[in-house]
Design an enzyme around this catalytic site. Structure first.
Site, PDB file in Angstrom:
ATOM      1  N   ARG A  92      21.878  25.865 -15.767  1.00  0.00           N
ATOM      2  CA  ARG A  92      23.129  25.122 -15.675  1.00  0.00           C
ATOM      3  C   ARG A  92      23.286  24.082 -16.755  1.00  0.00           C
ATOM      4  O   ARG A  92      24.397  23.732 -17.135  1.00  0.00           O
ATOM      5  CB  ARG A  92      23.183  24.376 -14.319  1.00  0.00           C
ATOM      6  N   GLY A 102      36.110  41.413 -14.263  1.00  0.00           N
ATOM      7  CA  GLY A 102      36.315  42.637 -13.479  1.00  0.00           C
ATOM      8  C   GLY A 102      37.639  42.587 -12.732  1.00  0.00           C
ATOM      9  O   GLY A 102      37.995  43.512 -12.006  1.00  0.00           O
ATOM     10  N   ASN A 187      22.136  24.728 -26.841  1.00  0.00           N
ATOM     11  CA  ASN A 187      21.525  24.008 -27.962  1.00  0.00           C
ATOM     12  C   ASN A 187      20.019  24.268 -27.909  1.00  0.00           C
ATOM     13  O   ASN A 187      19.514  24.902 -26.969  1.00  0.00           O
ATOM     14  CB  ASN A 187      21.882  22.511 -27.918  1.00  0.00           C
ATOM     15  N   ARG A 198      11.729  31.954 -19.057  1.00  0.00           N
ATOM     16  CA  ARG A 198      12.137  33.364 -19.035  1.00  0.00           C
ATOM     17  C   ARG A 198      11.408  34.238 -20.040  1.00  0.00           C
ATOM     18  O   ARG A 198      11.812  35.375 -20.269  1.00  0.00           O
ATOM     19  CB  ARG A 198      13.656  33.456 -19.270  1.00  0.00           C
TER      20      ARG A 198
HETATM   21  C1  LIG Z   1      10.165  33.454 -12.642  1.00  0.00           C
HETATM   22  C2  LIG Z   1      11.338  32.869 -11.918  1.00  0.00           C
HETATM   23  C3  LIG Z   1      11.591  33.223 -10.599  1.00  0.00           C
HETATM   24  C4  LIG Z   1      12.695  32.689  -9.920  1.00  0.00           C
HETATM   25  N1  LIG Z   1      12.930  33.065  -8.646  1.00  0.00           N
HETATM   26  C5  LIG Z   1      14.004  32.566  -7.969  1.00  0.00           C
HETATM   27  C6  LIG Z   1      14.294  32.948  -6.615  1.00  0.00           C
HETATM   28  O1  LIG Z   1      13.586  33.723  -6.024  1.00  0.00           O
HETATM   29  N2  LIG Z   1      15.397  32.432  -6.027  1.00  0.00           N
HETATM   30  C7  LIG Z   1      16.204  31.538  -6.660  1.00  0.00           C
HETATM   31  O2  LIG Z   1      17.183  31.083  -6.068  1.00  0.00           O
HETATM   32  N3  LIG Z   1      15.954  31.156  -7.934  1.00  0.00           N
HETATM   33  C8  LIG Z   1      14.893  31.649  -8.602  1.00  0.00           C
HETATM   34  N4  LIG Z   1      14.666  31.269  -9.898  1.00  0.00           N
HETATM   35  C9  LIG Z   1      15.609  30.370 -10.571  1.00  0.00           C
HETATM   36  C10 LIG Z   1      15.045  28.938 -10.680  1.00  0.00           C
HETATM   37  O3  LIG Z   1      14.846  28.361  -9.407  1.00  0.00           O
HETATM   38  C11 LIG Z   1      15.992  28.065 -11.516  1.00  0.00           C
HETATM   39  O4  LIG Z   1      17.244  28.020 -10.864  1.00  0.00           O
HETATM   40  C12 LIG Z   1      16.207  28.606 -12.907  1.00  0.00           C
HETATM   41  O5  LIG Z   1      14.985  28.939 -13.506  1.00  0.00           O
HETATM   42  C13 LIG Z   1      16.918  27.566 -13.765  1.00  0.00           C
HETATM   43  O6  LIG Z   1      16.022  26.514 -14.005  1.00  0.00           O
HETATM   44  P1  LIG Z   1      16.480  24.999 -14.039  1.00  0.00           P
HETATM   45  O7  LIG Z   1      17.148  24.600 -12.768  1.00  0.00           O
HETATM   46  O8  LIG Z   1      15.273  24.216 -14.468  1.00  0.00           O
HETATM   47  O9  LIG Z   1      17.527  25.031 -15.260  1.00  0.00           O
HETATM   48  P2  LIG Z   1      18.868  24.185 -15.449  1.00  0.00           P
HETATM   49  O10 LIG Z   1      19.837  24.450 -14.342  1.00  0.00           O
HETATM   50  O11 LIG Z   1      19.329  24.501 -16.836  1.00  0.00           O
HETATM   51  O12 LIG Z   1      18.412  22.686 -15.337  1.00  0.00           O
HETATM   52  C14 LIG Z   1      17.629  22.097 -16.372  1.00  0.00           C
HETATM   53  C15 LIG Z   1      16.915  20.876 -15.809  1.00  0.00           C
HETATM   54  O13 LIG Z   1      17.886  19.886 -15.453  1.00  0.00           O
HETATM   55  C16 LIG Z   1      17.451  19.221 -14.266  1.00  0.00           C
HETATM   56  N5  LIG Z   1      18.421  19.491 -13.189  1.00  0.00           N
HETATM   57  C17 LIG Z   1      19.438  20.403 -13.218  1.00  0.00           C
HETATM   58  N6  LIG Z   1      20.136  20.350 -12.087  1.00  0.00           N
HETATM   59  C18 LIG Z   1      19.570  19.422 -11.307  1.00  0.00           C
HETATM   60  C19 LIG Z   1      19.828  18.928 -10.011  1.00  0.00           C
HETATM   61  N7  LIG Z   1      20.834  19.385  -9.268  1.00  0.00           N
HETATM   62  N8  LIG Z   1      19.058  17.970  -9.519  1.00  0.00           N
HETATM   63  C20 LIG Z   1      18.034  17.461 -10.249  1.00  0.00           C
HETATM   64  N9  LIG Z   1      17.697  17.888 -11.501  1.00  0.00           N
HETATM   65  C21 LIG Z   1      18.473  18.848 -12.011  1.00  0.00           C
HETATM   66  C22 LIG Z   1      16.059  19.768 -13.932  1.00  0.00           C
HETATM   67  O14 LIG Z   1      15.098  18.970 -14.559  1.00  0.00           O
HETATM   68  C23 LIG Z   1      16.093  21.132 -14.560  1.00  0.00           C
HETATM   69  O15 LIG Z   1      14.807  21.657 -14.863  1.00  0.00           O
HETATM   70  C24 LIG Z   1      13.556  31.784 -10.586  1.00  0.00           C
HETATM   71  C25 LIG Z   1      13.302  31.435 -11.901  1.00  0.00           C
HETATM   72  C26 LIG Z   1      12.202  31.964 -12.576  1.00  0.00           C
HETATM   73  C27 LIG Z   1      11.956  31.563 -14.015  1.00  0.00           C
END
Ligand SMILES: Cc1cc2nc3c(=O)[nH]c(=O)nc-3n(C[C@H](O)[C@H](O)[C@H](O)COP(=O)(O)OP(=O)(O)OC[C@H]3O[C@@H](n4cnc5c(N)ncnc54)[C@H](O)[C@@H]3O)c2cc1C
EC number: 2.1.1.148
Length: 244
Positions: A92, A102, A187, A198
């Site tokens: 996000r 679609g 970025n 990933r």
């Molecule tokens: C191997 C793997 C398996 C996965 N399996 C599942 C699964 O089974 N089910 C599932 O639902 N998802 C799954 N995911 C998705 C995972 O939970 C994350 O949603 C996804 O990797 C995006 O990561 P992120 O939230 O760190 O990234 P981004 O959304 O880009 O956020 C970047 C960073 O911003 C901060 N941040 C963003 N939003 C918030 C917030 N609301 N509150 C506090 N800090 C925030 C955090 O530090 C975060 O790391 C999986 C991901 C991976 C890599």
């Protein structure tokens, strides 16, 4: 692979990633970082003192001073199955997406089947598993079952459209193996966070276990980024592939 008949699925095993637009260089990182100590900077910071510049980028990465890595932009055009986009859009922060609709256009019958090198069998328990090769028989079954399922699903979609049902309703018949396309803009900092999660890499300090198909997209984006920002990319690897 296609029959030449427009309603027959076209089967693909690849993903494509095209860098369509970018404003991203190692100088952008230096430019942003040096304002801290020296005020306004020139846009070509790198040429001033290449060794010092390399050291500064490495220091920023190592100590996780992340914001200088945000002053750049890369837009990718990505074509991949819908299940890849479903995972992708969980990222996000620092990402913008626009995907084909679609609702406004008829979806084309292009579907994913795993290629020969795709490991098919999961062994182990949740949280501790590996993927191993499938047998030739498993590969053949996957190919045949998916193809049949895609043909049925696309025929159902066409039937609903022919009955006058709206595209946005008819698409419910289609599976997540259907290809879609999108622009994704990020970025370097948001891309590094994505790559840390990933892709699998021997230099990663924190191992991740991504689905292979999103990793294929990540690898292609990484190759483009590495050409644009070689020092930043090298520092990312040298510091365990953890986003600053
Ligand atoms: C191997 C793997 C398996 C996965 N399996 C599942 C699964 O089974 N089910 C599932 O639902 N998802 C799954 N995911 C998705 C995972 O939970 C994350 O949603 C996804 O990797 C995006 O990561 P992120 O939230 O760190 O990234 P981004 O959304 O880009 O956020 C970047 C960073 O911003 C901060 N941040 C963003 N939003 C918030 C917030 N609301 N509150 C506090 N800090 C925030 C955090 O530090 C975060 O790391 C999986 C991901 C991976 C890599």
């Amino acid at each position: 692979m296609t029959s030449g008949d427009d309603s027959k699925p076209l089967l693909r095993s690849d993903v494509t990633v095209e860098l369509v637009k970018s404003s991203a260089s190692d100088s952008d990182v230096l430019f942003a970082a040096r304002v801290s100590t020296a005020g306004e900077q020139s846009l070509d910071e790198l040429s001033k003192d290449p060794e010092r510049s390399k050291g500064l980028i490495n220091y920023l990465m190592r100590d996780r001073h992340g914001s200088p890595f945000e002053h750049n932009s890369m837009t990718f055009f990505i074509s991949a199955p819908i299940f890849v986009f479903r995972e992708f859009m969980r990222h996000r922060v620092g990402w913008s997406y626009n995907e084909e609709s679609g609702r406004y256009r008829e979806l084309q019958p292009v579907f994913y089947v795993p290629g020969e090198s795709r490991k098919l069998v999961q062994q182990g328990r949740p949280g501790k598993y590996v993927f191993v090769e499938g047998t030739p028989a498993q590969h053949a079954t996957v190919h045949d079952v998916l193809t049949e399922s895609y043909e049925q699903a696309y025929a159902a979609y066409q039937k609903l459209l022919a009955e006058g049902v709206a595209r946005e309703v008819a698409r419910a018949a289609l599976p997540v193996g259907l290809y879609s396309s999108m622009y994704a803009t990020c970025n370097a900092r948001s891309l590094m966070h994505f790559l840390g999660l990933r892709t699998q890499h021997e230099l990663a300090k924190v191992p991740s276990f991504p689905q292979r198909e999103i990793e294929m997209v990540g690898e292609k984006m990484e190759a483009e980024w590495a050409e644009l920002m070689p020092l930043t990319h090298a520092a990312f690897n040298a510091n365990g592939r953890v986003a600053p």
